[in-house]
Design a protein around this motif. Structure first.
Motif, PDB file in Angstrom:
ATOM      1  N   LYS A  59       0.833  -1.197   0.000  1.00  0.00           N
ATOM      2  CA  LYS A  59       0.000   0.000   0.000  1.00  0.00           C
ATOM      3  C   LYS A  59       0.870   1.251   0.000  1.00  0.00           C
ATOM      4  O   LYS A  59       0.594   2.219  -0.695  1.00  0.00           O
ATOM      5  N   GLN A  93      -4.265 -14.374   7.564  1.00  0.00           N
ATOM      6  CA  GLN A  93      -3.892 -13.964   6.220  1.00  0.00           C
ATOM      7  C   GLN A  93      -4.062 -12.452   6.056  1.00  0.00           C
ATOM      8  O   GLN A  93      -5.063 -11.884   6.480  1.00  0.00           O
ATOM      9  N   ARG A 106      -3.392  -9.313   3.043  1.00  0.00           N
ATOM     10  CA  ARG A 106      -3.050  -8.977   1.654  1.00  0.00           C
ATOM     11  C   ARG A 106      -1.841  -8.056   1.631  1.00  0.00           C
ATOM     12  O   ARG A 106      -1.740  -7.128   2.427  1.00  0.00           O
ATOM     13  N   ASP A 126      -1.072  -5.841  -0.537  1.00  0.00           N
ATOM     14  CA  ASP A 126      -1.406  -4.472  -0.948  1.00  0.00           C
ATOM     15  C   ASP A 126      -2.121  -3.670   0.135  1.00  0.00           C
ATOM     16  O   ASP A 126      -2.476  -2.514  -0.065  1.00  0.00           O
ATOM     17  N   GLN A 127      -2.312  -4.264   1.322  1.00  0.00           N
ATOM     18  CA  GLN A 127      -2.870  -3.539   2.460  1.00  0.00           C
ATOM     19  C   GLN A 127      -1.784  -3.115   3.452  1.00  0.00           C
ATOM     20  O   GLN A 127      -2.072  -2.419   4.409  1.00  0.00           O
ATOM     21  N   ARG A 164       2.477 -14.333  -5.122  1.00  0.00           N
ATOM     22  CA  ARG A 164       1.437 -14.458  -4.105  1.00  0.00           C
ATOM     23  C   ARG A 164       0.934 -13.067  -3.755  1.00  0.00           C
ATOM     24  O   ARG A 164       1.696 -12.114  -3.739  1.00  0.00           O
ATOM     25  N   THR A 165      -0.330 -12.930  -3.452  1.00  0.00           N
ATOM     26  CA  THR A 165      -0.905 -11.631  -3.120  1.00  0.00           C
ATOM     27  C   THR A 165      -1.143 -11.450  -1.628  1.00  0.00           C
ATOM     28  O   THR A 165      -1.522 -10.370  -1.189  1.00  0.00           O
ATOM     29  N   SER A 166      -0.914 -12.508  -0.859  1.00  0.00           N
ATOM     30  CA  SER A 166      -1.116 -12.405   0.586  1.00  0.00           C
ATOM     31  C   SER A 166      -0.093 -13.270   1.318  1.00  0.00           C
ATOM     32  O   SER A 166       0.549 -14.137   0.728  1.00  0.00           O
TER      33      SER A 166
END
Length: 111
Positions: free
Chosen positions: A4, A29, A31, A33-34, A86-88
């Protein structure tokens, strides 16, 4: 975009958690992007080292404060996860009581 925001330093107050305290928090879990990072520097040798978590916690440490998730420890693990598409990640998240961010402050963090 992986994270982020790439931050520099910890904007939240000291939490005083030790390794045993972190170990008591179950991973969940999160993310990528957070996350807001608290480090700008990435050591390539640590990133490429498969045993980099040998002496530490297997899960990154995240502080939830003021409406944001700060990646306090585990930057290299998070970047490795991103490189593996991977996104998380699974991380230990500690909720630190603090002020809630206004809508304008949250939107500036998202930039």
């Amino acid at each position: 975009m992986i994270f982020k925001l790439v931050g520099d330093g910890r904007p939240y107050p000291e939490h005083g958690l030790g390794q045993r305290d972190w170990a008591a928090i179950p991973p969940r879990q999160v993310r990528l992007d957070q996350l807001v990072t608290t480090k700008r520097v990435l050591a390539l040798d640590v990133l490429l080292d498969e045993d980099s978590t040998f002496y530490g916690d297997l899960f990154p440490h995240v502080i939830e404060w003021g409406g944001a998730l700060y990646l306090e420890d585990g930057l290299h693990r998070a970047v490795r996860a991103a490189l593996q598409q991977r996104t998380s990640i699974h991380a230990r998240v500690y909720v630190l009581a603090g002020p809630a961010l206004s809508d304008s402050a949250q939107s500036s963090l998202a930039r």
